[in-house]
Design an enzyme around this catalytic site. Structure first.
Site, short mmCIF file in Angstrom:
data_model
loop_
_atom_site.label_atom_id
_atom_site.label_comp_id
_atom_site.label_asym_id
_atom_site.label_seq_id
_atom_site.Cartn_x
_atom_site.Cartn_y
_atom_site.Cartn_z
N ASP A 1 -0.18 5.11 1.00
CA ASP A 1 -0.42 6.06 2.10
C ASP A 1 -0.50 5.34 3.44
O ASP A 1 -1.29 4.41 3.62
CB ASP A 1 -1.71 6.84 1.86
CG ASP A 1 -1.58 7.83 0.71
OD1 ASP A 1 -0.71 8.71 0.79
OD2 ASP A 1 -2.34 7.71 -0.27
N ASP B 1 -1.47 -0.81 5.96
CA ASP B 1 -1.73 -0.25 7.29
C ASP B 1 -3.21 -0.18 7.63
O ASP B 1 -3.57 0.40 8.65
CB ASP B 1 -1.15 1.17 7.37
CG ASP B 1 -1.88 2.14 6.45
OD1 ASP B 1 -2.07 1.81 5.25
OD2 ASP B 1 -2.28 3.23 6.90
N ASP C 1 0.86 -1.16 0.00
CA ASP C 1 0.00 0.00 0.00
C ASP C 1 0.92 1.23 0.00
O ASP C 1 2.10 1.13 0.31
CB ASP C 1 -0.90 -0.04 1.25
CG ASP C 1 -1.64 1.25 1.46
OD1 ASP C 1 -2.40 1.66 0.57
OD2 ASP C 1 -1.44 1.87 2.53
#
Length: 218
Positions: free
Chosen positions: A13, A167, A11
């Protein structure tokens, strides 16, 4: 490094780039611009990783469909005003360069738009290290498995040889939906308890722990 995974998908961001706070601020500021209730931090953080349309609809449920383009414009105005000041998490550039040097296939699966990711890859200097990328404006948004399925197809990697690192619960759910292993990082958008509820292989708490885990287990 013994290879367990041929393809490692990140991922963006909150996983590679320390941008969660900036995204929350942009959502909240855009809501205020339109005179809508400003979502609390927890709700704004929860939608990070989704495509922008899905994210704004969930974060700001009061948003009328007709006002969606204006909301997108205000969000982008606030985010782009400071995105050049955002930094990769400490050690991230070195980690990606190391994995690339080990011969791993590296990819990105992100809720960003293609234009937004291209801007981020250029600014960060990480672009040359990634073999493929998928964005939310050209694919089904997380947690749909399409991003991972398309990346695996493009790079010729089976699901058991692919690792998704993210995250958010959206990342872990996408990994599960694609029958791919998931590794969670807790230094981004979603709290540890929510990440652990998705049963990742592990949940690491610092970028240094991420590298150490990959060196031992990946």
């Amino acid at each position: 490094m013994a290879k367990r995974f041929d393809l490692i998908v990140f991922d963006w961001d909150g996983t590679l780039l320390d941008s969660a706070a900036a995204i929350v601020h942009a959502i909240q500021a855009a809501s205020a611009d339109l005179g809508l209730p400003v979502p609390p931090d927890a709700r704004a953080r929860h939608v990070i990783g989704l495509g922008l349309g899905d994210a704004l609809r969930h974060a700001v449920p009061e948003l009328a469909e007709a006002d969606y383009p204006k909301m997108v414009e205000r969000y982008r105005h606030h985010y782009l005003a400071s995105d050049h000041e955002l930094n990769l998490f400490e050690g991230t550039h070195e980690l990606i360069e190391f994995l690339h040097g080990q011969g791993r296939l590296l990819a990105v699966a992100t809720g960003k738009s293609r234009k937004g990711l291209a801007r981020a890859l250029e600014h960060s200097g990480l672009g040359p290290f990634f073999h493929a990328t998928r964005c939310a404006d050209e694919c089904f948004s997380k947690p749909h498995p399409a991003m991972l399925e398309e990346l695996m197809d493009e790079l010729g990697v089976a699901s058991e040889a692919c690792l998704m690192i993210g995250d958010t619960t959206h990342d872990m759910q996408m990994a599960r939906n694609a029958r791919v292993a998931g590794l969670a990082v807790s230094f981004g958008a979603h709290p540890v308890a929510q990440l652990l509820a998705e049963s990742p292989l592990a949940c690491v708490h610092t970028p240094a722990e991420l590298r150490a885990w990959l060196e031992v287990h990946a």
